[in-house]
Design a protein around this motif. Structure first.
Motif, PDB file in Angstrom:
ATOM      1  N   SER A  63      -7.404   6.028 -28.761  1.00 57.37           N
ATOM      2  CA  SER A  63      -7.209   6.037 -30.204  1.00 57.37           C
ATOM      3  C   SER A  63      -5.872   5.414 -30.540  1.00 57.37           C
ATOM      4  O   SER A  63      -4.938   5.477 -29.738  1.00 57.37           O
ATOM      5  CB  SER A  63      -7.239   7.466 -30.742  1.00 57.37           C
ATOM      6  OG  SER A  63      -8.557   7.914 -30.816  1.00 57.37           O
ATOM      7  N   THR A  70      -3.219   5.911 -27.505  1.00 53.02           N
ATOM      8  CA  THR A  70      -3.285   6.921 -26.455  1.00 53.02           C
ATOM      9  C   THR A  70      -4.700   7.049 -25.907  1.00 53.02           C
ATOM     10  O   THR A  70      -5.667   6.871 -26.651  1.00 53.02           O
ATOM     11  CB  THR A  70      -2.783   8.293 -26.954  1.00 53.02           C
ATOM     12  OG1 THR A  70      -2.699   9.190 -25.843  1.00 53.02           O
ATOM     13  CG2 THR A  70      -3.729   8.892 -27.984  1.00 53.02           C
ATOM     14  N   THR A  71      -4.786   7.333 -24.622  1.00 49.08           N
ATOM     15  CA  THR A  71      -6.083   7.500 -23.967  1.00 49.08           C
ATOM     16  C   THR A  71      -6.594   8.910 -24.205  1.00 49.08           C
ATOM     17  O   THR A  71      -5.880   9.875 -23.964  1.00 49.08           O
ATOM     18  CB  THR A  71      -5.933   7.262 -22.459  1.00 49.08           C
ATOM     19  OG1 THR A  71      -5.350   5.982 -22.254  1.00 49.08           O
ATOM     20  CG2 THR A  71      -7.282   7.324 -21.780  1.00 49.08           C
ATOM     21  N   MET A  72      -7.809   9.015 -24.668  1.00 42.90           N
ATOM     22  CA  MET A  72      -8.368  10.336 -24.942  1.00 42.90           C
ATOM     23  C   MET A  72      -9.262  10.807 -23.797  1.00 42.90           C
ATOM     24  O   MET A  72      -9.382  11.996 -23.546  1.00 42.90           O
ATOM     25  CB  MET A  72      -9.168  10.299 -26.246  1.00 42.90           C
ATOM     26  CG  MET A  72      -8.347   9.912 -27.465  1.00 42.90           C
ATOM     27  SD  MET A  72      -7.047  11.108 -27.847  1.00 42.90           S
ATOM     28  CE  MET A  72      -8.035  12.490 -28.432  1.00 42.90           C
ATOM     29  N   MET A  94     -12.775   7.359 -32.051  1.00 43.22           N
ATOM     30  CA  MET A  94     -12.081   6.745 -30.924  1.00 43.22           C
ATOM     31  C   MET A  94     -12.621   5.338 -30.683  1.00 43.22           C
ATOM     32  O   MET A  94     -13.759   5.040 -31.020  1.00 43.22           O
ATOM     33  CB  MET A  94     -12.296   7.588 -29.666  1.00 43.22           C
ATOM     34  CG  MET A  94     -11.758   9.010 -29.790  1.00 43.22           C
ATOM     35  SD  MET A  94     -11.939  10.005 -28.293  1.00 43.22           S
ATOM     36  CE  MET A  94     -13.563  10.713 -28.527  1.00 43.22           C
ATOM     37  N   HIS A 140      -8.299  19.919 -23.236  1.00 40.73           N
ATOM     38  CA  HIS A 140      -7.341  18.816 -23.282  1.00 40.73           C
ATOM     39  C   HIS A 140      -6.184  19.177 -24.217  1.00 40.73           C
ATOM     40  O   HIS A 140      -5.015  19.039 -23.866  1.00 40.73           O
ATOM     41  CB  HIS A 140      -8.057  17.549 -23.755  1.00 40.73           C
ATOM     42  CG  HIS A 140      -7.235  16.293 -23.705  1.00 40.73           C
ATOM     43  ND1 HIS A 140      -6.800  15.729 -22.537  1.00 40.73           N
ATOM     44  CD2 HIS A 140      -6.782  15.487 -24.691  1.00 40.73           C
ATOM     45  CE1 HIS A 140      -6.094  14.631 -22.806  1.00 40.73           C
ATOM     46  NE2 HIS A 140      -6.074  14.467 -24.100  1.00 40.73           N
ATOM     47  N   SER A 181      -1.230   7.900 -19.745  1.00 41.51           N
ATOM     48  CA  SER A 181      -1.598   7.963 -21.158  1.00 41.51           C
ATOM     49  C   SER A 181      -2.559   9.122 -21.422  1.00 41.51           C
ATOM     50  O   SER A 181      -2.438   9.848 -22.408  1.00 41.51           O
ATOM     51  CB  SER A 181      -2.223   6.639 -21.583  1.00 41.51           C
ATOM     52  OG  SER A 181      -2.648   6.706 -22.921  1.00 41.51           O
ATOM     53  N   LEU A 182      -3.506   9.304 -20.520  1.00 38.29           N
ATOM     54  CA  LEU A 182      -4.450  10.414 -20.648  1.00 38.29           C
ATOM     55  C   LEU A 182      -3.713  11.741 -20.629  1.00 38.29           C
ATOM     56  O   LEU A 182      -4.026  12.660 -21.384  1.00 38.29           O
ATOM     57  CB  LEU A 182      -5.454  10.355 -19.489  1.00 38.29           C
ATOM     58  CG  LEU A 182      -6.553  11.414 -19.468  1.00 38.29           C
ATOM     59  CD1 LEU A 182      -7.485  11.269 -20.663  1.00 38.29           C
ATOM     60  CD2 LEU A 182      -7.353  11.342 -18.175  1.00 38.29           C
ATOM     61  N   LEU A 183      -2.714  11.839 -19.766  1.00 44.40           N
ATOM     62  CA  LEU A 183      -1.954  13.081 -19.628  1.00 44.40           C
ATOM     63  C   LEU A 183      -0.846  13.197 -20.677  1.00 44.40           C
ATOM     64  O   LEU A 183      -0.076  14.156 -20.678  1.00 44.40           O
ATOM     65  CB  LEU A 183      -1.365  13.181 -18.214  1.00 44.40           C
ATOM     66  CG  LEU A 183      -2.384  13.279 -17.076  1.00 44.40           C
ATOM     67  CD1 LEU A 183      -1.699  13.242 -15.727  1.00 44.40           C
ATOM     68  CD2 LEU A 183      -3.214  14.553 -17.210  1.00 44.40           C
TER      69      LEU A 183
ATOM     70  N   LYS B 145      -0.913  13.616 -30.032  1.00 42.39           N
ATOM     71  CA  LYS B 145      -0.527  12.574 -29.097  1.00 42.39           C
ATOM     72  C   LYS B 145       0.060  11.350 -29.775  1.00 42.39           C
ATOM     73  O   LYS B 145       0.814  10.598 -29.165  1.00 42.39           O
ATOM     74  CB  LYS B 145      -1.731  12.169 -28.221  1.00 42.39           C
ATOM     75  CG  LYS B 145      -2.174  13.251 -27.250  1.00 42.39           C
ATOM     76  CD  LYS B 145      -3.312  12.796 -26.356  1.00 42.39           C
ATOM     77  CE  LYS B 145      -2.839  12.075 -25.109  1.00 42.39           C
ATOM     78  NZ  LYS B 145      -3.948  11.810 -24.152  1.00 42.39           N
ATOM     79  N   LEU B 146      -0.315  11.128 -31.012  1.00 45.59           N
ATOM     80  CA  LEU B 146       0.081   9.870 -31.656  1.00 45.59           C
ATOM     81  C   LEU B 146       1.254  10.011 -32.630  1.00 45.59           C
ATOM     82  O   LEU B 146       1.905   9.014 -32.960  1.00 45.59           O
ATOM     83  CB  LEU B 146      -1.113   9.247 -32.382  1.00 45.59           C
ATOM     84  CG  LEU B 146      -2.218   8.696 -31.471  1.00 45.59           C
ATOM     85  CD1 LEU B 146      -3.487   8.392 -32.263  1.00 45.59           C
ATOM     86  CD2 LEU B 146      -1.728   7.437 -30.760  1.00 45.59           C
TER      87      LEU B 146
END
Lengths: 244, 244
Positions: A63, A70-72, A94, A140, A181-183, B145-146
DNA sequence: CTGTCTCGTTGATGCAGATCAAACCTTCCG
DNA sequence: CGGAAGGTTTGATCTGCATCAACGAGACAG
């Protein structure tokens, strides 16, 4: 789409219990496509027209806001993605891009919506699948809000090891910057976090993680089934779940 | 439960379309209870036995890990909570406590599961509700996250104003420390964030927020329907949605 | 083999946000 | 009333993580 894909898809929890007739009709409306790496399949904000099923390859769900990204999630075969947007007939929240060359089957959202109105078994499967997806995102979010970056990395490593049958060593499934990025951290910070975990039983050799002290790692990771566990997402037993 | 509750519940998107017969049977299995403030209704990790429906009051959904705790959502009447755990027949991922004295109706999870197997309309409603819940958590995660904390506060204020019909002023619906936790920051940081937004058109008087420059606030908040929007969660039009 | 490109690591630096501590302010209750 | 308890604000300080910059290592093409 290939005829040999159908039994694979049929194995998914989402499609397992529906009538053969409805399954076949749904598959008839579907079509497969192969995409090269780094192709943006879905752009957030656009109307959700297709349910996607990963057959081969890797896809990143991400997103953006302003100039940030950022990786979702990272999706691996065989599983579906962006079910919720299709159901709501709403814009994708997303974006999705291929990480490597990927073969994906696409089912028109309107056929999907029509089918769970016709087939009660499919409706129940959809409910279960969505509940799993929901719980997955909640985990998450919990991880992001309750742990610092070092703890998230430790928990990730511990979990991957568990999924591989408590293996003392495994290979990271995707690029480190993607994992970072996921983390929810920068690649630099991810790198430093792993380095700092050396004192807690984690070594690294390229893409391979070696756990030298499982007890010590566990103490840092503080694994918790209410964060790191996974409800069966796609009908695979946990040990082979396609999670990243 | 009171007889006058039934029409209220029936208005919820989740229960609107099912047959009267099934609705009545579900309501018969349900019972209402009034809880004092600060009571822990649900403890994370315990088996999910009941779907909860908020009739009056306020409930906080929160999660803990080690000695840390974070607010995941705040629930206001009339809406349901912890649907997903009930459906999966899995442990709650979140705890719940009353913020103020609250009246809550509880429906046994097994009746719920039995009902959507019987009533296709209810199954479809459940699917839609779950998809909304899913998208709501995705938005929460995206915001975390963003955006940085100042931006999250700005976006929150902007959104509350929008929900109140672009009101230039509104009263915070819950304690600031609770809001801070929901927005993923400490109370101190929340306080400072608001103070720093004075230069961008936000003033505060006790629990009341006054927007002195909407354009300026909007520029900071960068509102985005893919983060701040809401799919209709409970069948209320957006303008009166019970979101906090 | 050699440039180029991307990814990963490392170091230096800066800042956002946490933590700690104290003062203030409201609410509530004896 | 007065006093305790909890919420909020402010200030001082610390630190986790981002940012910026540079360099090393593979991968790949020419």
């Amino acid at each position: 789409m290939r005829e040999e894909d159908k039994p694979e898809i049929r194995k998914l929890l989402l499609f397992r219990d529906m009538s053969t007739e409805n399954f076949d009709r749904l598959m008839q409306a579907a079509y497969a496509q192969t995409f090269p790496a780094q192709l943006e399949l879905i752009r957030q904000g656009e109307p959700a027209d297709f349910l996607h099923i990963m057959m081969e390859g890797t896809v990143e769900l991400f997103s953006g806001w302003r100039d940030r990204e950022t990786t979702m999630a990272v999706v691996r075969p065989v599983s579906t993605f962006i079910l919720a947007a299709c159901i709501k007939d709403a814009p994708y929240l997303m974006s999705a891009r291929t990480v490597e060359k990927s073969r994906i089957i696409m089912i028109p959202a309107k056929d999907l919506r029509a089918t769970f109105r016709l087939d009660p078994e499919f409706a129940v499967s959809t409910i279960t699948e969505l509940a799993s997806c929901y719980r997955s995102v909640v985990r998450h979010a919990k991880s992001l809000k309750l742990r610092n970056s070092r703890e998230r990395v430790a928990a990730y490593i511990y979990r991957q090891s568990s999924l591989a049958g408590n293996a003392a060593s495994f290979v990271l499934p995707v690029e480190k910057r993607l994992l970072a990025s996921l983390l929810g951290m920068t690649p630099e910070n991810f790198s430093r976090a792993i380095k700092s975990l050396q004192s807690d039983g984690v070594a690294m050799d390229g893409m391979r993680i070696i756990i030298t002290n499982m007890k010590s790692l566990e103490a840092v990771a503080g694994p918790d089934t209410l964060i790191d566990g996974s409800d069966p997402l796609s009908g695979f037993p946990a040990a082979t779940a396609p999670s990243i």
